[in-house]
Design a protein around this motif. Structure first.
Motif, short mmCIF file in Angstrom:
data_model
loop_
_atom_site.label_atom_id
_atom_site.label_comp_id
_atom_site.label_asym_id
_atom_site.label_seq_id
_atom_site.Cartn_x
_atom_site.Cartn_y
_atom_site.Cartn_z
N TYR A 91 -13.38 57.83 45.58
CA TYR A 91 -14.33 57.74 44.47
C TYR A 91 -15.51 58.70 44.69
O TYR A 91 -16.61 58.47 44.19
N PHE A 94 -14.86 62.54 40.20
CA PHE A 94 -13.96 62.25 39.10
C PHE A 94 -13.00 63.44 38.92
O PHE A 94 -13.40 64.58 39.13
N ARG A 96 -11.18 59.86 39.67
CA ARG A 96 -10.82 59.06 40.83
C ARG A 96 -9.31 59.13 41.02
O ARG A 96 -8.57 59.10 40.04
N ASP B 99 -16.85 48.03 38.13
CA ASP B 99 -17.23 48.93 39.22
C ASP B 99 -18.51 48.44 39.88
O ASP B 99 -19.56 48.36 39.23
N MET B 100 -18.44 48.10 41.16
CA MET B 100 -19.63 47.64 41.87
C MET B 100 -20.65 48.77 42.06
O MET B 100 -21.83 48.53 42.26
N GLN B 101 -20.17 49.99 42.02
CA GLN B 101 -21.02 51.17 41.98
C GLN B 101 -20.19 52.23 41.28
O GLN B 101 -18.97 52.04 41.11
N GLU B 102 -20.81 53.33 40.87
CA GLU B 102 -20.06 54.34 40.10
C GLU B 102 -18.81 54.76 40.88
O GLU B 102 -18.91 55.25 42.00
#
Lengths: 107, 118
Positions: A91, A94, A96, B99-102
């Protein structure tokens, strides 16, 4: 796009065995890597994030390591409930991208 | 308890359109990025789209850009995936994800199956 090469595609191990899965990124992703477990017919579950941080509630027999382009996921002592497919996910950038998955079975 | 419930899947003809919905509960919905991830039958996971907390930023998988659109309604705790010009390659279980973060997903829904076939 960043390619994630996960290996092996499948493995068979004895209960209590130490199991290791690797993921290699096509470029440096620092430590923006997570690991998921997907049991048959179920959605994935987050196990590890930031390469080595154990998600709350996940058993300590699961661990992750690595940085940059090479990462490992380890089950220290395989249990019957660990039968599943495991995926890595980068992550950092992008889009992902996931690894192809590793199916873990009992020998 | 975080819950994500998808709906809207089904059988659609090639070239057709479909709208998926995902309603969240158990947490402050407007504080989290949200995503859609899909899984073709017997295949691996593929990220599809992501939307920022306020809807101002959206990202898409290259192969769906221009055909799919992700939106959210924070008043309804719901995200949507509008899909058009569907082909057999879009056949998959579509998971809604928090999403817990991006970029980092921590919770997934149970998924809704989209089948593109004549």
């Amino acid at each position: 796009d960043i390619q994630m090469t996960q290996s092996p595609p499948s493995l068979s191990a004895v209960l209590g065995d130490r199991v290791t899965i690797t993921c290699q990124a096509s470029q440096d992703i620092i430590d923006f890597l997570s690991w998921y477990q997907q049991r048959p017919g179920k959605p994935p579950q987050l196990l590890i994030y930031d390469a080595s941080t154990l998600e709350t509630g996940v058993p300590s027999r699961f661990s992750g390591g690595g940085s940059g382009t090479n990462f490992t996921f380890t089950i220290s002592s395989l249990q019957s409930e660990d039968i599943a497919t495991y995926y890595c996910l980068q992550y950092d950038k992008f889009p992902r991208t996931f690894g192809q998955g590793t199916k873990v079975e009992i020998k | 308890e975080v819950q994500l419930v998808e709906s809207g899947g089904g059988l659609v003809q090639p070239g057709g359109s479909l709208r998926l919905s995902c309603t969240a509960s158990g947490y402050l919905f407007s504080s989290y990025w949200m995503s859609w991830v899909r899984q073709a039958p017997g295949k691996g996971l593929e990220w599809v789209a992501t939307i920022k907390q306020d809807g101002s930023t959206k990202d898409y998988l290259h192969s769906v850009e221009g055909r799919f659109s992700i939106l959210r309604d924070n008043a309804k705790n719901t995200i949507y995936l509008y899909m058009s010009s569907l082909s057999a390659d879009d056949t998959a279980v579509y998971y809604c994800a928090r999403d817990m973060q991006e970029g980092l997903t921590d919770y997934w829904g149970q998924g809704t199956l989209v089948t593109v076939s004549s």
